[in-house]
Structure formats: structure tokens, C-alpha cells
Design an enzyme around this catalytic site. Sequence first.
Site, mmCIF file in Angstrom:
data_model
loop_
_atom_site.group_PDB
_atom_site.id
_atom_site.type_symbol
_atom_site.label_atom_id
_atom_site.label_comp_id
_atom_site.label_asym_id
_atom_site.label_seq_id
_atom_site.Cartn_x
_atom_site.Cartn_y
_atom_site.Cartn_z
ATOM 1 N N ASP A 264 -17.117 -14.379 -45.645
ATOM 2 C CA ASP A 264 -18.387 -14.551 -45.765
ATOM 3 C C ASP A 264 -18.901 -15.131 -47.264
ATOM 4 O O ASP A 264 -20.203 -15.269 -47.349
ATOM 5 C CB ASP A 264 -19.153 -12.938 -45.657
ATOM 6 C CG ASP A 264 -18.414 -12.033 -46.934
ATOM 7 O OD1 ASP A 264 -17.772 -12.552 -47.710
ATOM 8 O OD2 ASP A 264 -18.810 -10.740 -46.742
ATOM 9 N N ASP A 381 -9.140 -6.241 -42.727
ATOM 10 C CA ASP A 381 -10.224 -7.317 -42.553
ATOM 11 C C ASP A 381 -9.690 -8.582 -43.204
ATOM 12 O O ASP A 381 -10.021 -8.509 -44.564
ATOM 13 C CB ASP A 381 -11.665 -6.934 -42.605
ATOM 14 C CG ASP A 381 -12.806 -7.730 -41.941
ATOM 15 O OD1 ASP A 381 -12.181 -8.288 -40.905
ATOM 16 O OD2 ASP A 381 -13.876 -7.609 -41.876
#
Length: 477
Positions: A264, A381
Site C-alpha cells: 500500500d 500479509d
Amino acid sequence: MKHAFLKALLAAGAIMIAWNCSDESTTGPKAPEYAVTSSAWLLSTDQDYIIYLDGRVTNPEGDIIATIKFIDGSSVGVITDLAGNVLYDGVDVAGLPLLEKNTTVYAITGPAFHLVDETGDYLIYLAEDGGSIGFVKDSNATVIGFFNFETNTVVAPDGVTELTKVEDILDLPVLQPGDKFTKEPDPIIVESSSSEFVPGPESSSDIGPTPTSSATPNSSSSKPKSSSSAPKSSSSVAPAGGCPNIKVKSGGRTGSGWATRYWDCCAPHCSWSENAGGNTSKTCDSKGKNVVGGGGSICSGGYQATCLSQIPFTVNGCTDMGFAFAAVPGADGGTCGKCYQLTFTGKGKYASDNNLSAIKGKKLIIMTTNIGHDVEQGQFDIMIPGGGVGAFNGCSQMGWGNQGKQYGGLLSDCEEESNYNSSKTLTCLKNKCNSVFSNDATAKQGCMFLAEFMHAAGNPLHNYVEVECPDVLKQKY
């Protein structure tokens, strides 16, 4: 060049067949039992050297101690130690005995240390009550003795007779629970003939086997991703020198779960000193290139971003081990800078197919830099460019192309576009990595890690164990 290597491998195999078809009686000594990760040649001189096709040279314990550089694509090579000193010149592997890989299936009832030596094959389990005596089982999960953690000794069922001893239990590999666990390879016995080579003059050798992967992919997107993330800068391929020695952390966490993916561009949770407990990760400018300090995350109006040095990478000499950074559950916020070894089971959280089975047994060593309140226990993640921006998107200033689905990124797009056809999905992902990151070679390398090392497998299941962080990750944290 590969053809010459393969011819040498076939030639060595032909010699093996000739030996196997000869009279059973033999005057020569037999080689010890060695575990090899792929077909390899055995050179017996002052000590035994295991020579792999990709250039690795290991000792019988599997530690990389040298490399071999083949001359002009032939089967003749020069063996050089890790300091650059020539050990043997003119080694013709075509005349050496060949060791072949085999596989043994173990029934694992819980995390267990795996010990193989001349006395046997042992699975050593921790004491359930936290005491100093644990069960020792064989590959069928049958109790065959006990392990004394105070003396590091395997003891027979009588509780007295010592069977074998290890120097450091934490140096042993750890097998994780599961219905069945395939441990590769199983040692085999081959006939050995001694070969004499005279050390040659000093020469340089810069080889370091470069891990490659082919792939077949298929997966499903990584539903919840996580927020922020930021680390160092630069290349995705670590220096040569073989696989780092990964040690299980005493008293560390173990379990099972699955891996998702995201990138991100935000400054990670662990880049804030109040979150990191003194182990703060770095942040970079809005292009992810230059290390900066302070200024807030680009995801909240600041200019600190994820450093591109934290893309996943491989190390020369490690065929089945990768390295990456990851987010963990928000409840685990105090885990900044901790490391875990994920061992993939070959199955997926949402599907099981050939693409997932392609990474069975592969290991990914991750270091935590971030948290996600949508990340669940057992879920890691993994930070992979093009893996999906998740809940926050700070990548708008990077100059990259479309990042794909919010959760799952480019791979999820490719799965849908190819109707989950394995080979088409893989080809699609490679094309998207090349296109989306055409102006950023480093980000492209990170994206290709998912297509190559991970075989475009999405949401793979894994068993994990906490380990001591290797330098190759600490240097990038």
C-alpha cells in the site's frame, strides 16, 4: 550451457547404472548416507563434497561451503571456497558418483525438531508440560524414546540408554503439524569411488547459484489486507553466499495459517518509535527510494512511504527459501522486527491445485514491519508490489500503472481474466508485472517474486515457527 550440465548429469547417471548392474560384491567402501535436495555429485577427497548442478558445493550436513564454476559449459569445473580460494581445479563431475533425491513422508502430530544421523531418524517433540523431557517419535509417529532438553540427548524407551546427542537442538530443522508432511530428501546409499584432484592455482569464481522457478498459478485474492508499510531501499536479490542459517527461537510462537499479499506504500506501523519498542523500521520518500525520517505517512498527508528495499527477494544459493516483510494481526502490535519461517503445505485457504502444490515445502522467512486490524491470527500479509493496496492506498505518487483489485491485486485480476486457468494466469501475471512496473525495475522484481518464486499461488496455507532474524532481513529493516 545447460545442455552440457545435463549431459554431465546423464553421464554420471550412466556410471551409476553400470555400477548397479555389476556384481554385488565390491571391494570399495560405500558412501555414507547423505540427504540431497536434488541430484548431485559426490566428490571424496580429504572430505566429502556434494556438488549441485546449480553451482552449490555443500558438506554432508547440507551447509554451503564452496561453489563450482564450470568451464565453457563443460562438465569440468573449478571449486572455490566462500573466501575465493581455489580448492580443486579440473574437477570432472561426469566421472563422479551421483546422489539422487528421494522423499519420505512423516506423520507429524505437532511441531517437532528433525534429527537425522548415523543412529537413526528422530522427531523430537517439546515436553507438553514445559518440562525437560520430551517424546521422540519415528516417521510413523510411534514413540521410540525420549529427549532430555537439559543434556540434548536422545534416550531409549528404558529412560537410561543414550542413543545419540546433538550439540544444539535449535540448529535442527522443525517439522510442523499436518496430516502428512513430506520431508525432502531422504538419504540414499550410493557406491563411491575416490577421485583425486590436485588443488590448482588461485583463480576467481563469482558464481552463486541463482534460484529460479517455473510456475503454475492459481489462487484467490487475499480478502483483508493490511494498512501501512515502509522499509529500506533497493534490489530484490540479496548477496550470494548460500542460505542463511535459520535458527528456531527458543520459546517462540508456532502455528499454522495462510499467507495473503499487499503493497500500500504507506509508512508502516513499525516505523513509529512509539509502536516499535526501540526496534524502528525505516521509511523512504514518496518514490520509495531515499531513506527519510519524520514527516508522517503519505497515507495521511505526510511524505513517508514504504522503502522499495523491502520487496521480497531470494538469496543466491537458496533454491527453496525466500525472504520478505509482512503485516501481522493488530492484536500482535508488539511484534515489530520479529521473524517467522513459513513452510508452505501445497494447499490453499480457498482452493487446492497444481499451482499451490508447486510451492509445497518451500520456505519463506518473513520479518514483521506492520499490523493490520483486518489480518487474522495465523495470517501473514506479505508485502509484494502489485499485491493489492488494501485498506489504504499511498501508491498514487509512485508513477506505477493500475494496481489491480484492492484486495488481491494483479494476481486476482489475472485469475478472473484467465478463468483460473493455471498457465494463462501465470503468463498474465508476468505480463502485468512487466507492464504495470515498466518504469520501476525494483518494484517489478518484487512483483515477479509472486510469479516466479511463489509460482503465482495465492493464499497458500503454511505452518510457521518463530525464528531468529537473519542478517539479510535485518539489513533491510
